[in-house]
Every structure is written in structure tokens, then in C-alpha cells.
Write a protein that holds these residues in place. Structure first.
Motif, PDB file in Angstrom:
ATOM      1  N   ASP A  49       3.831  14.893  -6.274  1.00  0.00           N
ATOM      2  CA  ASP A  49       3.340  14.541  -7.316  1.00  0.00           C
ATOM      3  C   ASP A  49       4.241  15.144  -8.466  1.00  0.00           C
ATOM      4  O   ASP A  49       5.411  16.065  -8.250  1.00  0.00           O
ATOM      5  CB  ASP A  49       2.071  15.936  -7.602  1.00  0.00           C
ATOM      6  CG  ASP A  49       1.147  15.752  -6.360  1.00  0.00           C
ATOM      7  OD1 ASP A  49       1.262  14.019  -6.184  1.00  0.00           O
ATOM      8  OD2 ASP A  49       0.164  16.440  -5.953  1.00  0.00           O
ATOM      9  N   VAL A  64       4.774  21.227  -5.122  1.00  0.00           N
ATOM     10  CA  VAL A  64       4.216  20.453  -5.987  1.00  0.00           C
ATOM     11  C   VAL A  64       4.175  20.094  -4.103  1.00  0.00           C
ATOM     12  O   VAL A  64       4.802  19.652  -3.806  1.00  0.00           O
ATOM     13  CB  VAL A  64       4.838  19.098  -6.960  1.00  0.00           C
ATOM     14  CG1 VAL A  64       4.635  20.292  -8.002  1.00  0.00           C
ATOM     15  CG2 VAL A  64       5.829  18.944  -6.384  1.00  0.00           C
ATOM     16  N   ASP A  65       2.786  18.740  -4.449  1.00  0.00           N
ATOM     17  CA  ASP A  65       2.804  18.026  -2.561  1.00  0.00           C
ATOM     18  C   ASP A  65       3.324  17.106  -2.910  1.00  0.00           C
ATOM     19  O   ASP A  65       4.621  16.471  -3.542  1.00  0.00           O
ATOM     20  CB  ASP A  65       0.894  17.774  -2.195  1.00  0.00           C
ATOM     21  CG  ASP A  65       0.116  18.704  -2.257  1.00  0.00           C
ATOM     22  OD1 ASP A  65       0.742  19.793  -3.079  1.00  0.00           O
ATOM     23  OD2 ASP A  65      -0.884  18.479  -3.592  1.00  0.00           O
ATOM     24  N   LYS A  92      -0.961  15.270   2.970  1.00  0.00           N
ATOM     25  CA  LYS A  92       0.020  16.273   2.284  1.00  0.00           C
ATOM     26  C   LYS A  92       0.735  16.697   3.348  1.00  0.00           C
ATOM     27  O   LYS A  92       0.100  16.507   4.856  1.00  0.00           O
ATOM     28  CB  LYS A  92      -0.723  16.881   2.126  1.00  0.00           C
ATOM     29  CG  LYS A  92      -0.219  18.769   1.923  1.00  0.00           C
ATOM     30  CD  LYS A  92      -0.597  19.647   0.860  1.00  0.00           C
ATOM     31  CE  LYS A  92       0.440  20.566   0.959  1.00  0.00           C
ATOM     32  NZ  LYS A  92      -0.551  22.067   0.011  1.00  0.00           N
ATOM     33  N   ASP A 133       2.987  13.801  -0.338  1.00  0.00           N
ATOM     34  CA  ASP A 133       2.346  13.138   0.566  1.00  0.00           C
ATOM     35  C   ASP A 133       2.547  12.062   1.231  1.00  0.00           C
ATOM     36  O   ASP A 133       3.496  11.030   0.523  1.00  0.00           O
ATOM     37  CB  ASP A 133       1.075  12.153  -0.855  1.00  0.00           C
ATOM     38  CG  ASP A 133       0.639  13.721  -1.637  1.00  0.00           C
ATOM     39  OD1 ASP A 133      -0.123  14.817  -0.831  1.00  0.00           O
ATOM     40  OD2 ASP A 133       0.315  13.622  -2.228  1.00  0.00           O
ATOM     41  N   ASP A 185       5.589  10.553  -0.938  1.00  0.00           N
ATOM     42  CA  ASP A 185       5.114   9.981  -2.649  1.00  0.00           C
ATOM     43  C   ASP A 185       4.928  12.260  -2.971  1.00  0.00           C
ATOM     44  O   ASP A 185       4.710  12.655  -2.613  1.00  0.00           O
ATOM     45  CB  ASP A 185       3.929   9.988  -3.140  1.00  0.00           C
ATOM     46  CG  ASP A 185       4.160   8.622  -2.862  1.00  0.00           C
ATOM     47  OD1 ASP A 185       5.118   7.892  -2.833  1.00  0.00           O
ATOM     48  OD2 ASP A 185       2.329   7.892  -1.960  1.00  0.00           O
ATOM     49  N   ASN A 235       6.114  20.759   0.895  1.00  0.00           N
ATOM     50  CA  ASN A 235       5.513  21.198  -0.222  1.00  0.00           C
ATOM     51  C   ASN A 235       7.521  21.119  -0.977  1.00  0.00           C
ATOM     52  O   ASN A 235       8.684  21.088  -0.356  1.00  0.00           O
ATOM     53  CB  ASN A 235       5.646  22.385  -0.938  1.00  0.00           C
ATOM     54  CG  ASN A 235       4.094  22.739  -0.080  1.00  0.00           C
ATOM     55  OD1 ASN A 235       2.944  22.697  -0.675  1.00  0.00           O
ATOM     56  ND2 ASN A 235       3.691  23.052   0.989  1.00  0.00           N
ATOM     57  N   THR A 278       4.836  16.962 -12.259  1.00  0.00           N
ATOM     58  CA  THR A 278       4.475  18.849 -12.497  1.00  0.00           C
ATOM     59  C   THR A 278       4.872  19.314 -14.065  1.00  0.00           C
ATOM     60  O   THR A 278       6.046  18.472 -14.637  1.00  0.00           O
ATOM     61  CB  THR A 278       4.975  19.689 -11.365  1.00  0.00           C
ATOM     62  OG1 THR A 278       4.281  21.377 -11.605  1.00  0.00           O
ATOM     63  CG2 THR A 278       6.261  20.016 -11.369  1.00  0.00           C
ATOM     64  N   ASP A 287      10.833  12.210  -6.581  1.00  0.00           N
ATOM     65  CA  ASP A 287      10.471  10.750  -6.160  1.00  0.00           C
ATOM     66  C   ASP A 287      10.994  11.640  -4.582  1.00  0.00           C
ATOM     67  O   ASP A 287      12.126  12.700  -4.800  1.00  0.00           O
ATOM     68  CB  ASP A 287      10.672   9.489  -6.338  1.00  0.00           C
ATOM     69  CG  ASP A 287      10.517   8.447  -5.102  1.00  0.00           C
ATOM     70  OD1 ASP A 287       9.763   9.099  -4.657  1.00  0.00           O
ATOM     71  OD2 ASP A 287      11.385   7.742  -5.572  1.00  0.00           O
TER      72      ASP A 287
END
Length: 200
Positions: free
Chosen positions: A139, A172-173, A180, A175, A137, A183, A141, A129
Motif C-alpha cells: 500500500d 503498511v500492509d 494480507k 498483500d 502488493d 508489513n 503511504t 512495490d
């Protein structure tokens, strides 16, 4: 981070070179583990700016089960939170990572029955988070970990533990409301100290 990775390699080397006498046996025994420590995360980026991350406090616990004289299975959950900032020092909020890890240990035989060094590895589910102004947000993984540690048996049931663990996972992205925006790198190195309690 390079120093901690070197420390992990040294721990594994010392463990592998241990003697041949049988250490305390946990075959067929179930235990719980509680641990605290710190986490050194990788750096990330947001809106084309590099984010430098601070070391974070880490805590958690799990279960361990002795499968054979030398093999043990382990499941644990840890949580860590750490700050992020620009190179200029401007605060960019906080990342947090919940790591659900499943793995195995190889427990080495040693001349000292109270000492049980081990090396291991496994799979990690990383739920992350990012708390920052405007919201964002991250993602989830999946990654992998390698670890090296040492158990010291105070009694048959009460054990002190120290461990170094390296986690490797893909970026991970991140957002933001506009899509997006960056990273996040969930990889890092953890050093923990804890207590194990075996029930049988």
C-alpha cells in the motif's frame, strides 16, 4: 541506521552554529537538482518472518526555489530499490520505493559565501512495490522527512550538494494473493550527493 541518524543530527548542529555573514543568496532563483546516493531502509516482515533489508542505490532529482534570503521550497522525486532476505540468508525478493517529497529549507548564513549549510523538513508520498515469487502488493503511504545538507557554489549557477535525509512513515500492509501477509516499513535514511543548476 543509528550512525546515520547521529550524522544527520551532527550536520544540523554544525549548520545551526555557523557564522553570521551572508552565504550565496538564492532568493527569487529557480534551480534543478540531480542526485545519487544510497538508502538504508527499515526491516519488514512477511508470513511472520522478519525480513532483513539491504542498503539500496537511490537516484532522483527535483526543483528548488529561493523564497527569501534564508528560506527555500523544494520538490523532488527519488527512486530506490533494495533486496530483502530472511535471517537465514534466503532471498525474499526486492522492495522499491518512489518518494515524492515536498519541503522547505532554512539556509544558514556563513562566513564563507561559497558554502551554504541548510536544515529542512517536509511531507513525503511513498509509493512502494514488492517484487517476489508469487507476487505481492504494498500500500502507498504518507510520511515526513528531516534533512541536513550543504551546498557549495562553484559558480553563481552551478552548485555541488551533499545531504543526509531521514524519512519516517507508518508501516503498511503487504498483500499477497491470499490476503494480507506482512508489513512493510518504508522508513529509512538516505545519503546523497548531487548537482544543482540555477537558471537565473
Amino acid at each position: 541506521m543509528k550512525r546515520l541518524i547521529a550524522l544527520l543530527c551532527l550536520t544540523l548542529t554544525v549548520a545551526a552554529g555557523s557564522g553570521t555573514a551572508l552565504a550565496e543568496n538564492i532568493k527569487g532563483r529557480l534551480g534543478i537538482t540531480g542526485k545519487i546516493g544510497f538508502y538504508l531502509p527499515g526491516d519488514s516482515d512477511f508470513d511472520n518472518y522478519k525480513l532483513e533489508t539491504d542498503a539500496g542505490f537511490l537516484g532522483g532529482g527535483g526543483l528548488i526555489y529561493g523564497v527569501t534570503d534564508n528560506l527555500a521550497a523544494e520538490v523532488d522525486v527519488t527512486y530506490t530499490k533494495f533486496g530483502a532476505e530472511l535471517v537465514s540468508g534466503l532471498d525474499q525478493g526486492d522492495f522499491s520505493v518512489t518518494n515524492i517529497a515536498m519541503g522547505v529549507q532554512y539556509r544558514f548564513d556563513t562566513p564563507q559565501p561559497k558554502l551554504s549549510p541548510y536544515a529542512g523538513g517536509g511531507i513525503d508520498i511513498l509509493i512502494s512495490d514488492y517484487d517476489r515469487p508469487g507476487g505481492a502488493d504494498v500500500d502507498p503511504t504518507v510520511g515526513v522527512h528531516l534533512c541536513g545538507g550543504l551546498d557549495y557554489f562553484l559558480t553563481k549557477h552551478l552548485v555541488l550538494n551533499a545531504e543526509v535525509r531521514g524519512v519516517v512513515a507508518p508501516e503498511v500492509d503487504i498483500d499477497a494473493p491470499g490476503g494480507k501477509s506482512g508489513n512493510f516499513d518504508p522508513s529509512g535514511v538516505a545519503a546523497t550527493f548531487g548537482v544543482r543548476l540555477f537558471f537565473n
